[in-house]
Design an enzyme around this catalytic site. Structure first.
Site, PDB file in Angstrom:
ATOM      1  N   ASP A 180     -89.748 -58.715  33.794  1.00 59.24           N
ATOM      2  CA  ASP A 180     -88.266 -58.189  33.185  1.00 59.24           C
ATOM      3  C   ASP A 180     -87.803 -58.785  31.879  1.00 59.24           C
ATOM      4  OD1 ASP A 180     -86.263 -56.678  32.485  1.00 59.24           O
ATOM      5  OD2 ASP A 180     -85.460 -57.010  34.390  1.00 59.24           O
ATOM      6  N   GLU A 239     -82.137 -88.421  22.361  1.00 53.70           N
ATOM      7  CA  GLU A 239     -81.154 -89.186  23.411  1.00 53.70           C
ATOM      8  C   GLU A 239     -80.752 -88.566  24.458  1.00 53.70           C
ATOM      9  OE1 GLU A 239     -79.777 -91.853  19.699  1.00 53.70           O
ATOM     10  OE2 GLU A 239     -78.575 -90.454  20.514  1.00 53.70           O
TER      11      GLU A 239
END
Length: 470
Positions: A51, A132
Site C-alpha cells: 500500500d 557521526e
C-alpha cells in the site's frame, strides 16, 4: 549476483524468511517479511505488492497499489533476527506501467549514476560519508498542547560527575574533549568494535572507528568509499546495524544533528570523486593537487549549496548545528585544511587516487540516496558550466575582521530558508530527469507541512525562561 545465486545463498544459510526493504521518501527504512517459500526467480521480476498510500510523501489513497521489486545484488543475511532471514533491498515500481517510481529515493540514485555516464565526464562517482552519531543511555521527550520537554542521558555525560552511581567512577569526557582519549574515559570502545565487526560481516568495508569530540558518547565509524548507489544501500545498513547493536546492549543511537546544547553537533562530512576508465578525474596540478574539473565541481557545490542543504541537511534540527561563528562548516568557501569551510580538499595523501572533494556541511539525518545524488548533480553542473569557485579560504575565519567576514556567504540558517532556495534553484537537479519536478515539489511541501510549520507553531521551552515574566 543473479536470482539463482540468491536462492542458493538462502538455502546455504537456512533462511526461513525473506525481508523486503525499501527507503521511504523522507529517509526511513521500511520492511515486510514473507516465508522463504514465497521467493523464487520470478519474484525478481514480478515483485511484491504493498500500500503506497501508507508511505509518507507517496501515493494518494485512490492510487495506492505499488510494487517493490527485489534487487538480487543486495542480498544479505540479517544479523539480528531470531530466525534466519534473507534481506533484499527493492526498487519501487508502478504495478500497471511497471515504470520505476519517481519518488523512490533509490530510483533517483540509479538515475544520478546513469546521468553521470551520459555526460561522458566519468563512469563512477565514489562517495565516502563520515556519519557521526551519539550513543545515549536514556532518552525521554514529549510534545503536547500544553507542554513539551526532552531529556537525554549518558553514563559518559560530563553533567553526571556529581551523580550518585554507587559508586561514581568518574572518567567522563568534558565538553569538546572526547576526541579521543583511551578507556576508561572512552566507555564505548567495545560497543563500537561490535558495530564495526558486524558491518564488516555484511561486506561493508570499515576504515576506522573512534570517539568523537562531544561528551556523552559521540562517535564515528567510517565506511570506505563506494559507488553512489552502493553507498546509499550501505548507509541504510549502517544506521540499522548501529541502532540494533546499541539497542540490544541497553543503549540507543541517534543520528539527530544537534541533540546537545553547547557541545559539538553531529555531521556527515561527505567525500566525492569522479573516475573514468579507472582514472581519477579530480587529480591534477591546480590548488592542493586537484584538477581544473575538481575546482569547477567545487564551484558547483558552492553555487548550489543553499538548495543542496534541503536534501543534505533536511531537518529543522540540522540548523541548530549550522550556526555561523562556531565550528560548523557554514562558510561557503573551500580550503585544503580549513575545517570551518564548507568544502575541504583532504591532504592526508599525495596519491592521485586520493584526490577528492570533502563537502563538510551535510549531516546524517539525510536520506543518503537523495543527498548523494544531489551533491553529484551540483558537481556535474559545476564542471559542465565551468563554474569558478573563486580563491581558496586559507585564513583563520575566526580571526577575520568583520568587513572581510561579511563577504563570505553562509549556508542557510534554517530548513525553511533551504527549501526556499531549492524552490528557486532546482534546474541543476532536473537534468536527465534525475530529480523530477514532482519530487522537488513534494519534498518542499512535505517538509514545510510536516516539519517546518509544526516546529514554528509550538512554543519552545526556553521561551518560557526568556519571556514568562514579561
Amino acid at each position: 549476483m543473479k536470482p539463482s545465486d540468491v536462492l542458493d545463498m538462502a538455502k546455504e544459510n537456512g533462511a526461513k524468511l525473506v525481508d523486503i526493504r525499501f527507503m521511504d521518501f523522507p529517509g526511513i527504512w521500511q520492511h515486510f517479511s514473507v516465508p522463504i517459500s514465497e521467493l523464487d526467480e520470478s519474484s525478481f521480476e514480478d515483485g511484491y505488492g504493498f500500500d503506497g498510500s501508507s508511505m509518507r510523501g507517496w501515493q494518494p489513497i485512490h492510487a495506492s497499489d505499488m510494487l517493490v521489486i527485489p534487487d538480487p545484488s543486495t542480498a544479505k543475511m540479517d544479523p539480528f533476527f531470531k530466525d534466519p532471514t534473507l534481506v533484499l533491498i527493492g526498487n519501487i515500481a508502478d504495478p500497471i506501467t511497471r515504470e520505476p517510481y519517481s519518488r523512490d529515493p533509490r530510483n533517483i540514485a540509479h538515475k544520478a549514476e546513469a546521468y553521470l555516464k551520459s555526460t561522458g565526464l566519468g563512469d563512477t562517482a565514489f562517495i565516502g560519508p563520515e556519519a557521526e552519531f551519539f550513543i545515549f543511555d536514556d532518552v525521554r521527550f514529549d510534545s503536547s498542547r500544553n507542554g513539551s520537554f526532552y531529556q537525554v542521558d549518558s553514563k559518559e555525560g560530563i553533567w553526571n560527575t556529581g551523580r550518585d552511581e554507587g559508586p561514581n567512577l568518574a572518567y567522563k569526557p568534558r565538553h569538546k574533549e572526547g576526541y579521543f582519549p583511551v578507556p576508561p574515559m572512552d566507555k564505548f570502545q567495545d560497543l563500537r568494535s561490535e558495530m564495526t565487526l558486524i558491518l564488516e560481516s555484511l561486506g561493508i568495508d570499515i576504515e576506522a572507528q573512534h570517539h568523537e569530540v562531544a561528551t556523552a558518547g559521540q562517535a564515528e565509524i567510517d565506511m570506505r568509499f563506494k559507488p553512489l548507489l552502493e553507498m546509499g544501500d550501505q548507509l541504510v545498513w549502517f544506521k540499522y546495524v548501529l541502532k540494533n547493536v546499541a539497542y540490544r546492549s541497553g543503549h540507543t543511537v541517534t543520528f539527530m544533528p544537534k541533540p546537545l546544547f553547547e557541545d559539538n553537533g553531529t555531521g556527515m562530512h561527505t567525500h566525492i570523486s569522479i573516475w573514468k576508465d579507472g582514472t581519477p578525474l579530480f587529480a591534477g596540478d591546480k590548488y592542493a593537487g586537484v584538477s581544473q574539473e575538481a575546482l569547477w565541481g567545487i564551484g558547483g557545490i558552492l553555487k548550489h549549496c543553499k538548495a543542496l542543504c534541503a536534501f543534505t541537511n533536511p531537518t529543522t534540527n540540522s540548523y541548530k548545528r549550522l550556526v555561523p561563528g562556531f565550528e560548523a562548516p557554514v562558510n561557503l568557501a573551500y580550503s585544503s585544511r580549513n575545517r570551518s569551510a564548507a568544502i575541504r580538499i583532504p591532504m592526508y595523501s599525495a596519491s592521485p587516487k586520493a584526490k577528492r572533494i570533502e563537502f563538510r556541511t551535510p549531516d546524517p539525518s539525510c536520506n543518503g540516496y537523495l543527498a548523494f545524488s544531489a551533491v553529484l548533480m551540483a558537481v556535474l553542473d559545476g564542471i559542465e558550466n565551468k563554474i569558478d569557485p573563486g580563491d581558496p579560504l586559507d585564513k583563520d575565519i575566526y580571526g577575520l575582521p568583520p568587513e572581510e567576514l561579511a563577504e563570505i556567504p553562509s549556508a542557510p540558517g534554517s530548513l525553511e530558508e533551504a527549501l526556499a532556495a531549492l524552490k528557486e534553484d532546482s534546474e541543476f537537479l532536473t537534468k536527465g530527469d534525475v530529480f523530477t519536478q514532482d519530487v522537488i515539489d513534494m519534498w518542499i511541501d512535505y517538509k514545510t507541512e510536516n516539519e517546518v510549520n509544526p516546529v514554528k507553531l509550538r512554543p519552545h521551552p526556553h521561551e518560557f525562561f526568556l519571556y514568562y515574566d514579561i
